[in-house]
Write a protein that holds these residues in place. Structure first.
Motif, PDB file in Angstrom:
ATOM      1  N   ALA A 295       0.900  -0.979  -0.098  1.00 19.42           N
ATOM      2  CA  ALA A 295       0.057  -0.493   0.039  1.00 19.42           C
ATOM      3  C   ALA A 295       1.195   0.688   0.006  1.00 19.42           C
ATOM      4  O   ALA A 295       0.130   2.202  -0.752  1.00 19.42           O
ATOM      5  CB  ALA A 295      -0.763   0.302   1.249  1.00 19.42           C
ATOM      6  N   ALA A 296       2.176   1.314   0.561  1.00 21.26           N
ATOM      7  CA  ALA A 296       3.311   2.738   0.354  1.00 21.26           C
ATOM      8  C   ALA A 296       3.704   2.752  -0.694  1.00 21.26           C
ATOM      9  O   ALA A 296       4.727   3.274  -1.086  1.00 21.26           O
ATOM     10  CB  ALA A 296       3.621   2.436   1.576  1.00 21.26           C
TER      11      ALA A 296
ATOM     12  N   LEU B  25       6.477  -4.830  -4.522  1.00 19.10           N
ATOM     13  CA  LEU B  25       6.330  -6.920  -4.019  1.00 19.10           C
ATOM     14  C   LEU B  25       5.761  -7.971  -5.032  1.00 19.10           C
ATOM     15  O   LEU B  25       6.671  -8.332  -5.486  1.00 19.10           O
ATOM     16  CB  LEU B  25       5.782  -7.035  -2.486  1.00 19.10           C
ATOM     17  CG  LEU B  25       6.020  -5.778  -1.411  1.00 19.10           C
ATOM     18  CD1 LEU B  25       4.398  -6.749  -0.019  1.00 19.10           C
ATOM     19  CD2 LEU B  25       6.928  -5.701  -1.334  1.00 19.10           C
ATOM     20  N   ALA B  26       4.837  -7.130  -6.085  1.00 20.89           N
ATOM     21  CA  ALA B  26       4.211  -8.141  -6.996  1.00 20.89           C
ATOM     22  C   ALA B  26       5.180  -8.543  -8.336  1.00 20.89           C
ATOM     23  O   ALA B  26       5.376  -9.490  -8.651  1.00 20.89           O
ATOM     24  CB  ALA B  26       3.108  -7.919  -7.278  1.00 20.89           C
ATOM     25  N   ALA B  27       6.500  -7.149  -8.540  1.00 20.72           N
ATOM     26  CA  ALA B  27       7.440  -7.176  -9.350  1.00 20.72           C
ATOM     27  C   ALA B  27       8.127  -8.156  -9.815  1.00 20.72           C
ATOM     28  O   ALA B  27       8.835  -8.513  -8.163  1.00 20.72           O
ATOM     29  CB  ALA B  27       7.762  -6.492  -9.852  1.00 20.72           C
ATOM     30  N   PRO B  28       8.457  -8.918  -9.615  1.00 17.53           N
ATOM     31  CA  PRO B  28       9.497  -9.885  -9.717  1.00 17.53           C
ATOM     32  C   PRO B  28      11.159  -9.510  -9.597  1.00 17.53           C
ATOM     33  O   PRO B  28      11.479  -8.334 -10.221  1.00 17.53           O
ATOM     34  CB  PRO B  28      10.108 -10.194 -11.282  1.00 17.53           C
ATOM     35  CG  PRO B  28       8.934 -10.317 -12.796  1.00 17.53           C
ATOM     36  CD  PRO B  28       8.608  -9.300 -11.665  1.00 17.53           C
TER      37      PRO B  28
ATOM     38  N   ASP C 296      -6.118  -3.797  -2.816  1.00 20.38           N
ATOM     39  CA  ASP C 296      -6.257  -2.801  -3.580  1.00 20.38           C
ATOM     40  C   ASP C 296      -4.393  -2.765  -4.492  1.00 20.38           C
ATOM     41  O   ASP C 296      -4.085  -3.167  -4.528  1.00 20.38           O
ATOM     42  CB  ASP C 296      -6.108  -1.667  -2.530  1.00 20.38           C
ATOM     43  CG  ASP C 296      -7.482  -1.472  -1.902  1.00 20.38           C
ATOM     44  OD1 ASP C 296      -8.168  -1.348  -2.879  1.00 20.38           O
ATOM     45  OD2 ASP C 296      -7.117  -1.929  -0.334  1.00 20.38           O
ATOM     46  N   THR C 297      -4.656  -1.640  -5.391  1.00 18.91           N
ATOM     47  CA  THR C 297      -3.038  -1.983  -6.182  1.00 18.91           C
ATOM     48  C   THR C 297      -1.853  -0.673  -5.367  1.00 18.91           C
ATOM     49  O   THR C 297      -2.674  -0.928  -4.230  1.00 18.91           O
ATOM     50  CB  THR C 297      -3.546  -0.707  -7.021  1.00 18.91           C
ATOM     51  OG1 THR C 297      -3.716   0.524  -6.531  1.00 18.91           O
ATOM     52  CG2 THR C 297      -4.747  -1.381  -7.898  1.00 18.91           C
TER      53      THR C 297
ATOM     54  N   THR D 235      -3.715  -8.436  -4.586  1.00 15.11           N
ATOM     55  CA  THR D 235      -3.384  -8.338  -5.962  1.00 15.11           C
ATOM     56  C   THR D 235      -1.697  -8.462  -5.370  1.00 15.11           C
ATOM     57  O   THR D 235      -0.614  -7.717  -6.369  1.00 15.11           O
ATOM     58  CB  THR D 235      -3.384  -6.362  -5.476  1.00 15.11           C
ATOM     59  OG1 THR D 235      -3.450  -6.038  -4.839  1.00 15.11           O
ATOM     60  CG2 THR D 235      -4.705  -6.467  -6.918  1.00 15.11           C
ATOM     61  N   ILE D 236      -1.119  -9.129  -4.628  1.00 10.85           N
ATOM     62  CA  ILE D 236       0.293  -8.797  -4.454  1.00 10.85           C
ATOM     63  C   ILE D 236       0.679 -10.851  -5.302  1.00 10.85           C
ATOM     64  O   ILE D 236       1.669 -10.437  -5.519  1.00 10.85           O
ATOM     65  CB  ILE D 236       0.153  -8.925  -2.864  1.00 10.85           C
ATOM     66  CG1 ILE D 236      -0.068  -7.864  -2.282  1.00 10.85           C
ATOM     67  CG2 ILE D 236       2.221  -9.970  -2.932  1.00 10.85           C
ATOM     68  CD1 ILE D 236       0.551  -7.758  -0.951  1.00 10.85           C
ATOM     69  N   GLY D 237       0.283 -11.982  -4.786  1.00  5.46           N
ATOM     70  CA  GLY D 237       0.338 -12.224  -5.723  1.00  5.46           C
ATOM     71  C   GLY D 237       0.897 -13.685  -4.633  1.00  5.46           C
ATOM     72  O   GLY D 237       0.980 -13.411  -3.893  1.00  5.46           O
ATOM     73  N   THR D 238       0.962 -15.092  -4.983  1.00  3.59           N
ATOM     74  CA  THR D 238       1.664 -15.711  -4.130  1.00  3.59           C
ATOM     75  C   THR D 238       3.043 -15.842  -4.444  1.00  3.59           C
ATOM     76  O   THR D 238       3.796 -16.195  -3.725  1.00  3.59           O
ATOM     77  CB  THR D 238       0.982 -17.383  -4.520  1.00  3.59           C
ATOM     78  OG1 THR D 238       1.049 -17.885  -6.210  1.00  3.59           O
ATOM     79  CG2 THR D 238      -0.218 -17.989  -4.090  1.00  3.59           C
ATOM     80  N   SER D 239       3.644 -15.521  -6.055  1.00  6.99           N
ATOM     81  CA  SER D 239       5.282 -15.612  -6.156  1.00  6.99           C
ATOM     82  C   SER D 239       5.713 -14.868  -4.818  1.00  6.99           C
ATOM     83  O   SER D 239       6.945 -14.960  -4.749  1.00  6.99           O
ATOM     84  CB  SER D 239       5.088 -14.982  -7.582  1.00  6.99           C
ATOM     85  OG  SER D 239       4.449 -15.603  -8.754  1.00  6.99           O
TER      86      SER D 239
END
Length: 285
Positions: free
Chosen positions: A187-188, A192-195, A224-225, A240-244
């Protein structure tokens, strides 16, 4: 519950008696770590606790090998421009530390807080110093873990690099650690979702506060995004973060052996937390 070198657990209810309610919940959810409130999460009342229940809970967690953490009231804000809020916040942390001692907790988690008014920022850090140092100087009992916020207002620490000022203001006291919340960091504005995004964020955290300061993880997906400044938790893998990203978190050297707590929507009874703990277990390296 499965035994691993990585305690995976849940924020755990205590209403009705901390041992009576929490221990069965831990067993049902398969929790290998516990986080509890010892006062109203959105109130200032400071209940004394029940010594018999405290002892049963402490002994039950010791028997299960479950590390325990206290989360202080969400109202705590040592940076507030309102003097009464700062006073109540310090009293709430002192109470949480005392109750944490009674139940055998390792640490008390508290939110970094906000200056509210940008012009109050420097004064807010002085307030943090005045309130925290006497609590940190206690020689025994639980440590204190600051948790960066999701941002918004004039947060004293939301992105991990903001922790530099926070730690400097208390002379980098050895009894201050960090609780890293994935939803807050996302949120900040930490992607974290980017490789490699989780790795880069945890690298930066270690660079900012030093190795060994990260002592607890809150693993929460987000509704949220990235950069939304909104702290809305979602089931791991459904947000929106995802398991990876969570797999990356569990592989990072700074989290090795650390307890991981889920604060995700619990669904019916314990079932949501049990599912999230199982998901994290499947992601362990």
């Amino acid at each position: 519950m499965p035994v691993t070198d990585r305690p995976l657990g849940s924020h755990t209810p205590t209403a009705g008696g901390i041992a009576k309610t929490a221990l069965p919940y831990l067993d049902a959810a398969g929790s290998g770590a516990a986080q509890v409130y010892v006062s109203n999460s959105r109130g200032w009342a400071l209940p004394p606790g029940d010594p018999a229940q405290d002892a049963l809970f402490r002994e039950g967690c010791e028997e299960r090998g479950v590390p325990v953490y206290v989360h202080a009231s969400l109202l705590v804000n040592l940076g507030s421009p309102t003097a009464a809020t700062v006073e109540r916040s310090a009293a709430t942390l002192a109470h949480a530390l005392a109750r944490g001692t009674a139940i055998g907790a390792r640490a008390v988690v508290f939110h970094a807080g906000s200056a509210v008014d940008p012009a109050h920022y420097d004064a807010a850090l002085k307030q943090v110093r005045e309130a925290l140092l006497p609590l940190l100087d206690r020689a025994d009992g639980p440590e204190l873990l600051v948790e960066p916020s999701a941002g918004g207002g004039r947060s004293l620490a939301s992105k991990v690099e903001h922790l530099a000022d926070y730690f400097e203001t208390v002379d980098r006291h050895p009894r201050l650690g960090v609780c890293f919340d994935t939803c807050h960091a996302w949120a900040a504005g930490h992607d974290l979702a980017a490789p490699g995004g989780m790795t880069a964020t945890l690298d930066l955290l270690t660079e900012t506060v030093g190795p060994g300061r990260l002592r607890l993880v809150h693993a929460n997906d987000s509704k949220d995004t990235c950069g939304s400044l909104r702290d809305r938790h979602e089931t791991i893998g459904q947000g929106t973060i995802g398991t990876s990203a969570f797999a990356e978190l569990l592989r990072h050297p700074s989290t090795a052996g650390l307890p991981v707590i889920v604060e995700t929507p619990s669904g019916k009874a314990h079932e949501g937390h049990a599912a999230d703990i199982a998901t994290l277990r499947d992601l362990l390296p």
